[in-house]
Write a protein that holds these residues in place. Structure first.
Motif, PDB file in Angstrom:
ATOM      1  N   VAL A 129       1.013  -1.267  -0.004  1.00 50.99           N
ATOM      2  CA  VAL A 129       0.162   0.058  -0.013  1.00 50.99           C
ATOM      3  C   VAL A 129       1.036   1.187  -0.075  1.00 50.99           C
ATOM      4  CG1 VAL A 129      -1.722   1.277   1.242  1.00 50.99           C
ATOM      5  CG2 VAL A 129      -1.936  -1.215   1.212  1.00 50.99           C
ATOM      6  N   HIS A 130       0.494   2.120  -1.023  1.00 52.96           N
ATOM      7  CA  HIS A 130       1.371   3.394  -0.873  1.00 52.96           C
ATOM      8  C   HIS A 130       0.238   4.575  -1.145  1.00 52.96           C
ATOM      9  CE1 HIS A 130       4.942   1.570  -2.398  1.00 52.96           C
ATOM     10  NE2 HIS A 130       4.139   0.854  -3.257  1.00 52.96           N
ATOM     11  N   VAL A 131       0.287   5.371   0.155  1.00 54.92           N
ATOM     12  CA  VAL A 131      -0.644   6.522   0.248  1.00 54.92           C
ATOM     13  C   VAL A 131       0.564   7.834   0.230  1.00 54.92           C
ATOM     14  CG1 VAL A 131      -2.580   7.400   1.948  1.00 54.92           C
ATOM     15  CG2 VAL A 131      -1.844   4.951   1.869  1.00 54.92           C
ATOM     16  N   THR A 132      -0.302   8.936  -0.413  1.00 54.57           N
ATOM     17  CA  THR A 132       0.436  10.223  -0.436  1.00 54.57           C
ATOM     18  C   THR A 132      -0.706  11.147   0.179  1.00 54.57           C
ATOM     19  OG1 THR A 132       1.371   9.762  -2.629  1.00 54.57           O
ATOM     20  CG2 THR A 132       1.016  12.118  -1.866  1.00 54.57           C
ATOM     21  N   PHE A 133      -0.379  11.856   1.101  1.00 51.16           N
ATOM     22  CA  PHE A 133      -1.055  12.733   1.901  1.00 51.16           C
ATOM     23  C   PHE A 133      -0.896  14.360   1.713  1.00 51.16           C
ATOM     24  CE2 PHE A 133      -0.395   9.000   4.379  1.00 51.16           C
ATOM     25  CZ  PHE A 133      -1.732   8.712   4.845  1.00 51.16           C
ATOM     26  N   GLY A 134      -2.112  15.285   1.944  1.00 50.73           N
ATOM     27  CA  GLY A 134      -2.111  16.499   1.596  1.00 50.73           C
ATOM     28  C   GLY A 134      -1.590  17.348   2.658  1.00 50.73           C
ATOM     29  N   GLY A 135      -1.428  16.723   4.047  1.00 49.54           N
ATOM     30  CA  GLY A 135      -0.726  17.283   5.224  1.00 49.54           C
ATOM     31  C   GLY A 135      -0.107  16.187   5.851  1.00 49.54           C
ATOM     32  N   VAL A 182       6.407  -0.382   7.345  1.00 53.87           N
ATOM     33  CA  VAL A 182       6.039   1.050   7.359  1.00 53.87           C
ATOM     34  C   VAL A 182       7.177   1.851   7.078  1.00 53.87           C
ATOM     35  CG1 VAL A 182       4.904   3.073   8.239  1.00 53.87           C
ATOM     36  CG2 VAL A 182       4.253   0.703   8.800  1.00 53.87           C
ATOM     37  N   SER A 183       7.303   2.453   6.049  1.00 55.69           N
ATOM     38  CA  SER A 183       8.389   3.851   5.546  1.00 55.69           C
ATOM     39  C   SER A 183       7.520   5.023   5.204  1.00 55.69           C
ATOM     40  CB  SER A 183       9.291   3.153   4.651  1.00 55.69           C
ATOM     41  OG  SER A 183       8.602   2.824   3.363  1.00 55.69           O
ATOM     42  N   VAL A 184       8.325   6.172   5.589  1.00 57.50           N
ATOM     43  CA  VAL A 184       7.494   7.436   5.171  1.00 57.50           C
ATOM     44  C   VAL A 184       8.573   8.260   4.540  1.00 57.50           C
ATOM     45  CG1 VAL A 184       6.654   9.461   6.125  1.00 57.50           C
ATOM     46  CG2 VAL A 184       5.891   7.339   7.233  1.00 57.50           C
ATOM     47  N   GLU A 185       8.275   8.919   3.414  1.00 59.17           N
ATOM     48  CA  GLU A 185       9.226   9.827   2.683  1.00 59.17           C
ATOM     49  C   GLU A 185       8.336  10.908   2.278  1.00 59.17           C
ATOM     50  OE1 GLU A 185      11.212   8.073  -0.841  1.00 59.17           O
ATOM     51  OE2 GLU A 185      11.890   6.374   0.447  1.00 59.17           O
ATOM     52  N   GLY A 186       8.720  12.125   3.150  1.00 64.37           N
ATOM     53  CA  GLY A 186       7.937  13.495   2.834  1.00 64.37           C
ATOM     54  C   GLY A 186       6.473  12.836   3.188  1.00 64.37           C
ATOM     55  N   GLN A 187       5.523  13.339   2.219  1.00 66.15           N
ATOM     56  CA  GLN A 187       4.058  12.958   2.590  1.00 66.15           C
ATOM     57  C   GLN A 187       3.435  11.663   2.019  1.00 66.15           C
ATOM     58  OE1 GLN A 187       3.095  17.048   1.302  1.00 66.15           O
ATOM     59  NE2 GLN A 187       1.939  17.329   3.003  1.00 66.15           N
ATOM     60  N   ARG A 188       4.457  10.678   1.710  1.00 65.07           N
ATOM     61  CA  ARG A 188       3.986   9.492   1.173  1.00 65.07           C
ATOM     62  C   ARG A 188       4.607   8.466   1.943  1.00 65.07           C
ATOM     63  NH1 ARG A 188       3.205   7.299  -3.942  1.00 65.07           N
ATOM     64  NH2 ARG A 188       4.296   5.047  -4.188  1.00 65.07           N
ATOM     65  N   LEU A 189       3.387   7.633   2.485  1.00 68.30           N
ATOM     66  CA  LEU A 189       3.538   6.372   3.250  1.00 68.30           C
ATOM     67  C   LEU A 189       3.649   5.166   2.579  1.00 68.30           C
ATOM     68  CD1 LEU A 189       1.916   6.008   6.767  1.00 68.30           C
ATOM     69  CD2 LEU A 189       1.708   4.347   5.001  1.00 68.30           C
ATOM     70  N   SER A 190       4.414   4.385   2.818  1.00 64.57           N
ATOM     71  CA  SER A 190       4.196   2.962   2.201  1.00 64.57           C
ATOM     72  C   SER A 190       4.158   1.826   3.201  1.00 64.57           C
ATOM     73  CB  SER A 190       5.336   2.670   1.267  1.00 64.57           C
ATOM     74  OG  SER A 190       5.431   3.688   0.291  1.00 64.57           O
ATOM     75  N   CYS A 191       3.514   0.761   3.024  1.00 62.26           N
ATOM     76  CA  CYS A 191       3.551  -0.364   4.163  1.00 62.26           C
ATOM     77  C   CYS A 191       3.198  -1.699   3.439  1.00 62.26           C
ATOM     78  CB  CYS A 191       2.717   0.329   5.252  1.00 62.26           C
ATOM     79  SG  CYS A 191       0.990   0.212   4.846  1.00 62.26           S
ATOM     80  N   GLU A 192       3.245  -2.823   4.324  1.00 63.49           N
ATOM     81  CA  GLU A 192       2.601  -3.992   3.877  1.00 63.49           C
ATOM     82  C   GLU A 192       1.526  -4.404   4.703  1.00 63.49           C
ATOM     83  OE1 GLU A 192       4.135  -5.841   1.184  1.00 63.49           O
ATOM     84  OE2 GLU A 192       5.458  -4.218   0.942  1.00 63.49           O
ATOM     85  N   LEU A 193       0.566  -4.992   3.940  1.00 54.39           N
ATOM     86  CA  LEU A 193      -0.703  -5.181   4.735  1.00 54.39           C
ATOM     87  C   LEU A 193      -1.155  -6.770   4.645  1.00 54.39           C
ATOM     88  CD1 LEU A 193      -3.306  -4.239   6.400  1.00 54.39           C
ATOM     89  CD2 LEU A 193      -4.324  -3.772   4.302  1.00 54.39           C
ATOM     90  N   THR A 194      -1.273  -7.332   5.588  1.00 56.95           N
ATOM     91  CA  THR A 194      -1.661  -8.628   5.830  1.00 56.95           C
ATOM     92  C   THR A 194      -3.050  -8.926   6.604  1.00 56.95           C
ATOM     93  OG1 THR A 194       0.567  -9.559   5.876  1.00 56.95           O
ATOM     94  CG2 THR A 194      -1.289 -11.062   6.217  1.00 56.95           C
ATOM     95  N   GLY A 195      -3.959  -9.486   5.755  1.00 55.73           N
ATOM     96  CA  GLY A 195      -5.372  -9.475   6.468  1.00 55.73           C
ATOM     97  C   GLY A 195      -6.382  -8.353   5.960  1.00 55.73           C
ATOM     98  N   PRO A 196      -7.417  -8.160   6.705  1.00 54.22           N
ATOM     99  CA  PRO A 196      -8.503  -7.168   6.456  1.00 54.22           C
ATOM    100  C   PRO A 196      -7.908  -5.751   6.049  1.00 54.22           C
ATOM    101  CG  PRO A 196      -9.337  -8.693   8.025  1.00 54.22           C
ATOM    102  CD  PRO A 196      -7.557  -8.843   7.982  1.00 54.22           C
ATOM    103  N   ILE A 197      -8.394  -5.034   5.209  1.00 53.39           N
ATOM    104  CA  ILE A 197      -7.674  -3.595   4.926  1.00 53.39           C
ATOM    105  C   ILE A 197      -8.852  -2.694   5.580  1.00 53.39           C
ATOM    106  CG2 ILE A 197      -9.462  -3.336   2.935  1.00 53.39           C
ATOM    107  CD1 ILE A 197      -6.973  -1.994   1.463  1.00 53.39           C
ATOM    108  N   GLN A 198      -9.672  -3.066   6.126  1.00 53.92           N
ATOM    109  CA  GLN A 198     -10.548  -2.181   6.814  1.00 53.92           C
ATOM    110  C   GLN A 198     -10.204  -1.386   7.965  1.00 53.92           C
ATOM    111  OE1 GLN A 198     -13.339  -1.412   5.584  1.00 53.92           O
ATOM    112  NE2 GLN A 198     -14.045   0.391   7.051  1.00 53.92           N
ATOM    113  N   PRO A 199      -9.260  -2.057   8.857  1.00 56.02           N
ATOM    114  CA  PRO A 199      -8.619  -1.179   9.979  1.00 56.02           C
ATOM    115  C   PRO A 199      -7.748   0.051   9.486  1.00 56.02           C
ATOM    116  CG  PRO A 199      -8.591  -3.460  10.455  1.00 56.02           C
ATOM    117  CD  PRO A 199      -9.074  -3.436   9.260  1.00 56.02           C
ATOM    118  N   LEU A 200      -6.790  -0.297   8.413  1.00 57.33           N
ATOM    119  CA  LEU A 200      -6.021   0.583   7.792  1.00 57.33           C
ATOM    120  C   LEU A 200      -6.873   1.791   7.167  1.00 57.33           C
ATOM    121  CD1 LEU A 200      -3.099   1.442   7.087  1.00 57.33           C
ATOM    122  CD2 LEU A 200      -3.292  -0.083   5.141  1.00 57.33           C
TER     123      LEU A 200
END
Length: 297
Positions: free
Chosen positions: A225-231, A245-263
């Motif tokens: 999962v890769h997510v870019t935030f405005g803030g 989990v890794s963060v570069e500036g306003q971009r977050l990357s992570c690995e997810l196992t199992g249900p996506i709903q909590p994330l």
């Protein structure tokens, strides 16, 4: 649906060296099974056991319901085999080799043989000694496919083929599937397995680690999962199933196992500008089992 290949506790050791341990495997009629593992994992040993070329140390196997050791001649009449490295007769021409192998098998679809010769751009008039590795592989493939055998046992079948011929091979495999032929495909070319196979079996150090469809295997593996935030970027390390989990500036990357709903519940509290997720490729699934512990994939 008929079971074509069945093994139960199939094992092989050479002295103290384990080659295969307690293999339980079923391959159904019309299925293409991809058989994966690095060199030394036990793939070729499995094929040799199924062909009755070597005897198991423990357990057993049947092909077409026949014992692979006791009924090997009858089993061989109904299958075709492509070895990783064929030993052919250097003094024969390609045409003579095909004729000889056809007589040994007992049946040849001559029209299909001629079509395969054209599709694989193969010159049958030359002596085997003059063929490149790729042309020897074409000869082995044509010899197997022209028999229209119920079961195709393929050990690294595209070794030495150029990309165009690999595509031709894939088309032939799709045709075989439509004809309800069963294919046992051992290959190092993960893209080939991903494109062709109904199920994938992953072998490691002589043991079966995983078997299932790609969808099933992906379900057991992490989603990227890769997510870019405005803030502000949230902390998601404590979300169930999240790792790497890794963060570069306003971009977050992570690995997810199992249900996506909590994330998702955590992310939607923030200013999400872009969200990308990717299922693992077969290569990523394969490497996740091998990491850096050796073995040439």
């Amino acid at each position: 649906m008929a079971t074509i290949i069945e093994t139960r506790g199939l094992s092989k050791t050479y002295g103290s060296q384990l080659a295969l341990r307690d293999l339980d495997l079923d391959v159904e009629e019309g299925e293409i099974l991809g058989y994966l593992g690095p060199n030394g994992a036990g793939k070729t040993t499995t094929i040799r056991l199924l062909l009755g070329l070597i005897a198991p140390t423990a357990g057993g196997a049947t092909v077409f319901g026949l014992d692979v050791t006791r009924d090997a001649p009858e089993v061989h009449r109904r299958l075709a085999y492509v070895p990783g490295e064929a030993s052919l007769w250097p003094g024969l021409s390609g045409a003579e080799t095909l004729a000889l192998l056809g007589r040994v098998h007992g049946y040849v679809d001559e029209a299909y043989r001629d079509e395969l010769i054209e599709r694989f751009d193969f010159d049958p008039s030359k002596k085997v000694r003059s063929y490149s590795k790729g042309n020897r592989q074409k000869l082995s493939l044509i010899a197997a496919l022209m028999t229209r055998a119920e079961l195709l046992m393929l050990d690294e079948p595209t070794a030495g083929l150029d990309p165009l011929m690999e595509q031709t091979f894939r088309e032939c495999m799709r045709e075989s599937k439509r004809a309800r032929q069963t294919v046992f495909l051992s290959s190092h070319i993960l893209s080939e397995v991903e494109a062709l196979c109904d199920r994938v079996a992953i072998l490691r150090a002589g043991e079966l680690l995983q078997i299932g469809t790609l969808a099933e295997l992906r379900h057991l593996s992490a989603l990227t999962v890769h997510v870019t935030f405005g803030g502000a970027v949230p902390n998601v390390a404590d979300v169930p199933g999240v790792s790497g989990v890794s963060v570069e500036g306003q971009r977050l990357s992570c690995e997810l196992t199992g249900p996506i709903q909590p994330l998702l519940e955590r992310l939607t509290r923030y200013d999400v500008r872009e969200l990308l997720s990717a299922k693992p490729s077969l290569e990523e699934l394969f490497l996740s089992h091998y990491g850096g512990d050796g073995g040439t994939a």
